[in-house]
Design a protein around this motif. Structure first.
Motif, PDB file in Angstrom:
ATOM      1  N   ARG A 159       0.693  -9.663  -2.402  1.00  0.00           N
ATOM      2  CA  ARG A 159       0.682  -8.876  -3.636  1.00  0.00           C
ATOM      3  C   ARG A 159       0.117  -7.471  -3.410  1.00  0.00           C
ATOM      4  NH1 ARG A 159       3.861 -10.501  -7.342  1.00  0.00           N
ATOM      5  NH2 ARG A 159       2.881 -12.551  -7.517  1.00  0.00           N
ATOM      6  N   PRO A 160      -1.023  -7.320  -2.721  1.00  0.00           N
ATOM      7  CA  PRO A 160      -1.510  -5.958  -2.432  1.00  0.00           C
ATOM      8  C   PRO A 160      -0.558  -5.155  -1.550  1.00  0.00           C
ATOM      9  CG  PRO A 160      -3.278  -7.561  -2.190  1.00  0.00           C
ATOM     10  CD  PRO A 160      -2.011  -8.342  -2.327  1.00  0.00           C
ATOM     11  N   LEU A 161       0.086  -5.821  -0.579  1.00  0.00           N
ATOM     12  CA  LEU A 161       1.081  -5.145   0.267  1.00  0.00           C
ATOM     13  C   LEU A 161       2.221  -4.610  -0.588  1.00  0.00           C
ATOM     14  CD1 LEU A 161       2.155  -4.677   3.292  1.00  0.00           C
ATOM     15  CD2 LEU A 161       3.507  -6.746   2.869  1.00  0.00           C
ATOM     16  N   CYS A 162       2.710  -5.439  -1.507  1.00  0.00           N
ATOM     17  CA  CYS A 162       3.808  -5.010  -2.378  1.00  0.00           C
ATOM     18  C   CYS A 162       3.395  -3.812  -3.223  1.00  0.00           C
ATOM     19  CB  CYS A 162       4.238  -6.168  -3.282  1.00  0.00           C
ATOM     20  SG  CYS A 162       5.097  -7.508  -2.419  1.00  0.00           S
ATOM     21  N   HIS A 163       2.179  -3.823  -3.713  1.00  0.00           N
ATOM     22  CA  HIS A 163       1.713  -2.724  -4.561  1.00  0.00           C
ATOM     23  C   HIS A 163       1.696  -1.400  -3.808  1.00  0.00           C
ATOM     24  CE1 HIS A 163      -0.527  -0.588  -7.643  1.00  0.00           C
ATOM     25  NE2 HIS A 163      -1.380  -0.203  -6.711  1.00  0.00           N
TER      26      HIS A 163
ATOM     27  N   THR B 201      -0.770   1.340   6.093  1.00  0.00           N
ATOM     28  CA  THR B 201      -0.665   0.831   7.462  1.00  0.00           C
ATOM     29  C   THR B 201      -1.559  -0.379   7.669  1.00  0.00           C
ATOM     30  OG1 THR B 201      -0.287   3.129   8.141  1.00  0.00           O
ATOM     31  CG2 THR B 201      -0.671   1.526   9.880  1.00  0.00           C
ATOM     32  N   ARG B 202      -2.774  -0.330   7.128  1.00  0.00           N
ATOM     33  CA  ARG B 202      -3.689  -1.461   7.274  1.00  0.00           C
ATOM     34  C   ARG B 202      -3.116  -2.716   6.621  1.00  0.00           C
ATOM     35  NH1 ARG B 202      -9.988  -2.040   5.119  1.00  0.00           N
ATOM     36  NH2 ARG B 202     -10.194  -4.249   5.680  1.00  0.00           N
ATOM     37  N   SER B 203      -2.572  -2.588   5.410  1.00  0.00           N
ATOM     38  CA  SER B 203      -2.058  -3.765   4.703  1.00  0.00           C
ATOM     39  C   SER B 203      -0.891  -4.387   5.454  1.00  0.00           C
ATOM     40  CB  SER B 203      -1.641  -3.388   3.278  1.00  0.00           C
ATOM     41  OG  SER B 203      -0.567  -2.456   3.283  1.00  0.00           O
ATOM     42  N   LEU B 204       0.009  -3.549   5.999  1.00  0.00           N
ATOM     43  CA  LEU B 204       1.155  -4.076   6.728  1.00  0.00           C
ATOM     44  C   LEU B 204       0.718  -4.746   8.024  1.00  0.00           C
ATOM     45  CD1 LEU B 204       4.156  -4.471   7.127  1.00  0.00           C
ATOM     46  CD2 LEU B 204       4.319  -2.114   7.963  1.00  0.00           C
ATOM     47  N   CYS B 205      -0.172  -4.111   8.769  1.00  0.00           N
ATOM     48  CA  CYS B 205      -0.650  -4.697  10.023  1.00  0.00           C
ATOM     49  C   CYS B 205      -1.355  -6.029   9.775  1.00  0.00           C
ATOM     50  CB  CYS B 205      -1.596  -3.732  10.732  1.00  0.00           C
ATOM     51  SG  CYS B 205      -0.794  -2.262  11.418  1.00  0.00           S
ATOM     52  N   GLU B 206      -2.144  -6.094   8.726  1.00  0.00           N
ATOM     53  CA  GLU B 206      -2.910  -7.304   8.448  1.00  0.00           C
ATOM     54  C   GLU B 206      -2.016  -8.499   8.166  1.00  0.00           C
ATOM     55  OE1 GLU B 206      -6.873  -8.397   5.865  1.00  0.00           O
ATOM     56  OE2 GLU B 206      -5.320  -7.213   4.866  1.00  0.00           O
ATOM     57  N   VAL B 207      -1.026  -8.323   7.277  1.00  0.00           N
ATOM     58  CA  VAL B 207      -0.184  -9.465   6.923  1.00  0.00           C
ATOM     59  C   VAL B 207       0.735  -9.853   8.075  1.00  0.00           C
ATOM     60  CG1 VAL B 207      -0.285  -8.958   4.451  1.00  0.00           C
ATOM     61  CG2 VAL B 207       1.593  -8.023   5.810  1.00  0.00           C
TER      62      VAL B 207
ATOM     63  N   ARG C 247      13.876  -5.006   0.304  1.00  0.00           N
ATOM     64  CA  ARG C 247      12.470  -5.304   0.026  1.00  0.00           C
ATOM     65  C   ARG C 247      11.966  -4.555  -1.195  1.00  0.00           C
ATOM     66  NH1 ARG C 247       9.023  -1.248   2.460  1.00  0.00           N
ATOM     67  NH2 ARG C 247      10.179   0.120   3.888  1.00  0.00           N
ATOM     68  N   HIS C 248      12.588  -3.430  -1.503  1.00  0.00           N
ATOM     69  CA  HIS C 248      12.194  -2.654  -2.675  1.00  0.00           C
ATOM     70  C   HIS C 248      12.889  -3.108  -3.963  1.00  0.00           C
ATOM     71  CE1 HIS C 248       9.820   0.330  -0.575  1.00  0.00           C
ATOM     72  NE2 HIS C 248      10.803   0.583   0.257  1.00  0.00           N
ATOM     73  N   TYR C 249      13.967  -3.863  -3.839  1.00  0.00           N
ATOM     74  CA  TYR C 249      14.806  -4.134  -5.006  1.00  0.00           C
ATOM     75  C   TYR C 249      14.080  -5.015  -6.017  1.00  0.00           C
ATOM     76  CZ  TYR C 249      18.732  -2.407  -2.170  1.00  0.00           C
ATOM     77  OH  TYR C 249      19.566  -1.644  -1.389  1.00  0.00           O
ATOM     78  N   GLY C 250      14.149  -4.617  -7.264  1.00  0.00           N
ATOM     79  CA  GLY C 250      13.531  -5.403  -8.327  1.00  0.00           C
ATOM     80  C   GLY C 250      14.372  -6.589  -8.744  1.00  0.00           C
ATOM     81  N   ASP C 251      15.674  -6.572  -8.420  1.00  0.00           N
ATOM     82  CA  ASP C 251      16.569  -7.668  -8.795  1.00  0.00           C
ATOM     83  C   ASP C 251      17.542  -7.936  -7.649  1.00  0.00           C
ATOM     84  OD1 ASP C 251      18.243  -9.513  -9.965  1.00  0.00           O
ATOM     85  OD2 ASP C 251      18.531  -8.405 -11.832  1.00  0.00           O
TER      86      ASP C 251
ATOM     87  N   LYS D 205       8.333  -4.976  -5.540  1.00  0.00           N
ATOM     88  CA  LYS D 205       8.016  -5.863  -6.664  1.00  0.00           C
ATOM     89  C   LYS D 205       7.543  -7.212  -6.154  1.00  0.00           C
ATOM     90  CE  LYS D 205       9.849  -6.809 -11.265  1.00  0.00           C
ATOM     91  NZ  LYS D 205      11.062  -6.676 -12.126  1.00  0.00           N
ATOM     92  N   ASN D 206       8.191  -7.715  -5.133  1.00  0.00           N
ATOM     93  CA  ASN D 206       7.832  -8.994  -4.507  1.00  0.00           C
ATOM     94  C   ASN D 206       8.578  -9.096  -3.189  1.00  0.00           C
ATOM     95  OD1 ASN D 206      10.545  -9.907  -5.078  1.00  0.00           O
ATOM     96  ND2 ASN D 206       9.872 -10.468  -7.128  1.00  0.00           N
ATOM     97  N   LEU D 207       8.315 -10.154  -2.434  1.00  0.00           N
ATOM     98  CA  LEU D 207       9.050 -10.425  -1.196  1.00  0.00           C
ATOM     99  C   LEU D 207       9.555 -11.856  -1.231  1.00  0.00           C
ATOM    100  CD1 LEU D 207       6.867  -8.714   1.583  1.00  0.00           C
ATOM    101  CD2 LEU D 207       9.054  -7.927   0.663  1.00  0.00           C
TER     102      LEU D 207
END
Length: 315
Positions: A201-205, A273-279, A158-162, A210-212
């Motif tokens: 996008r906010p979760l990734c930040h 924690t809020r961003s992860l729980c929300e999505v 999930r962290h990998y940029g490529d 970089k993305n999912l």
């Protein structure tokens, strides 16, 4: 914060390192001292509201069960050389060496994590089976072609940029017939572009990603790398107790903040924690695993991807 990073790391890689350097002791090691990933729970294992996840035997069992469930399709045994890509503080490598008696090499970009892992490995008396390498899994895995039996990666991609490069490298180092087994955060196939921008996008930040990928995106990358997919599925709701723990942690953090404890790290934890729980609660995020194989003759072959119904958490 440890600033002793390789000068060649990219801006995204530096964000990952800064994230883990600042949050390892205050968040990840408070989740569990050995494993930073999610667990796979049986009834009654979810920690009670007054129980710290770090001290929970139920969570500890769930975390090891997740490793066993993800790795099972690879059939790892004592003859295997396993690469743990994104090995964290060594928990997966230690568990595999203990339970399979296999040789494991852990790969990580974080020198802080490698130091913690090295201490754990020596304390466990497993230095003869486990070695560690400093490397970026998105660039080049430090192994010869066709030299590895199994590649394992639990919630590290999930962290990998490529991810394309990572999967190409995994294919390169695997022996013919070798397998890659991965669990990762993914987004729902039905997610709209607007929902991705507003929620993912906010979760990734905040989580240094970089993305999912969607399952379809991962499947495409696996096929492009040459893999045949043998399994691609979810966890049938057994992962949702992680969400319950996270929601309780978020409520505890809010009480601290409302009580006047507004330390930057506490505020960051609250946002994470809020961003992860929300999505996750809204069904935008799914947790899935896959197993893919390099053809026995080393050639590229297409495979069939199994379909798994995405379940929206019901809490």
């Amino acid at each position: 914060m440890n600033k002793d990073h390789d000068a060649s790391v990219s801006e995204h890689e530096r964000k990952i390192l800064d994230h883990y350097d600042s949050m390892t002791k205050s968040f990840y090691l408070q989740w569990n001292p050995d494993h930073f990933h999610l667990g796979l729970f049986e009834p009654g294992e979810c920690p009670r509201h007054n129980e710290s996840p770090k001290e929970s035997e139920g969570l500890a069992r769930a975390l090891e069960r997740m490793i066993d469930f993800v790795v099972a399709p690879a059939g790892v045994d004592a003859s295997h050389h396993v690469v743990d890509a994104g090995c964290g503080v060594g928990g997966t490598a230690i568990h595999l060496a203990r339970t399979r008696n296999c040789r494991v090499t852990g790969i990580n970009l974080s020198k802080q994590h490698l130091e913690i892992a090295d201490n754990k490995i020596h304390s466990a008396g497993l230095a003869d089976l486990i070695s560690l390498e400093y490397a970026d899994c998105c660039r080049r895995l430090p192994f010869a072609d066709a030299s590895i039996d199994t590649v394992v990666s639990i919630e590290s991609p999930r962290h990998y940029g490529d991810r394309r490069k990572f999967l190409q490298e995994a294919y390169r180092i695997l022996k013919p017939g070798g397998k890659i087994v991965v669990s990762d955060w993914m987004v729902s196939e039905s997610l709209t572009a607007a929902q991705y921008e507003n929620y993912i996008r906010p979760l990734c930040h905040i989580w240094a990603m970089k993305n999912l990928e969607r399952q379809s995106g991962y499947s495409r990358l696996l096929h492009e790398a040459g893999f045949k997919i043998t399994e691609f599925e979810g966890f049938n709701g057994k992962e949702y107790d992680n969400l319950r723990i996270l929601m309780h942690n978020y409520h505890s953090l809010i009480l601290l903040i409302l009580g006047g404890i507004r330390l930057p790290r506490i505020i960051t934890l609250g946002k994470m924690t809020r961003s992860l729980c929300e999505v996750w609660l809204n069904g935008y995020l799914v947790i899935k695993r896959f197993c893919a194989m390099k053809a026995a003759d080393g050639t590229s072959k297409s495979g069939h991807t199994s379909v798994c119904l995405e379940l929206k958490p019901k809490l």
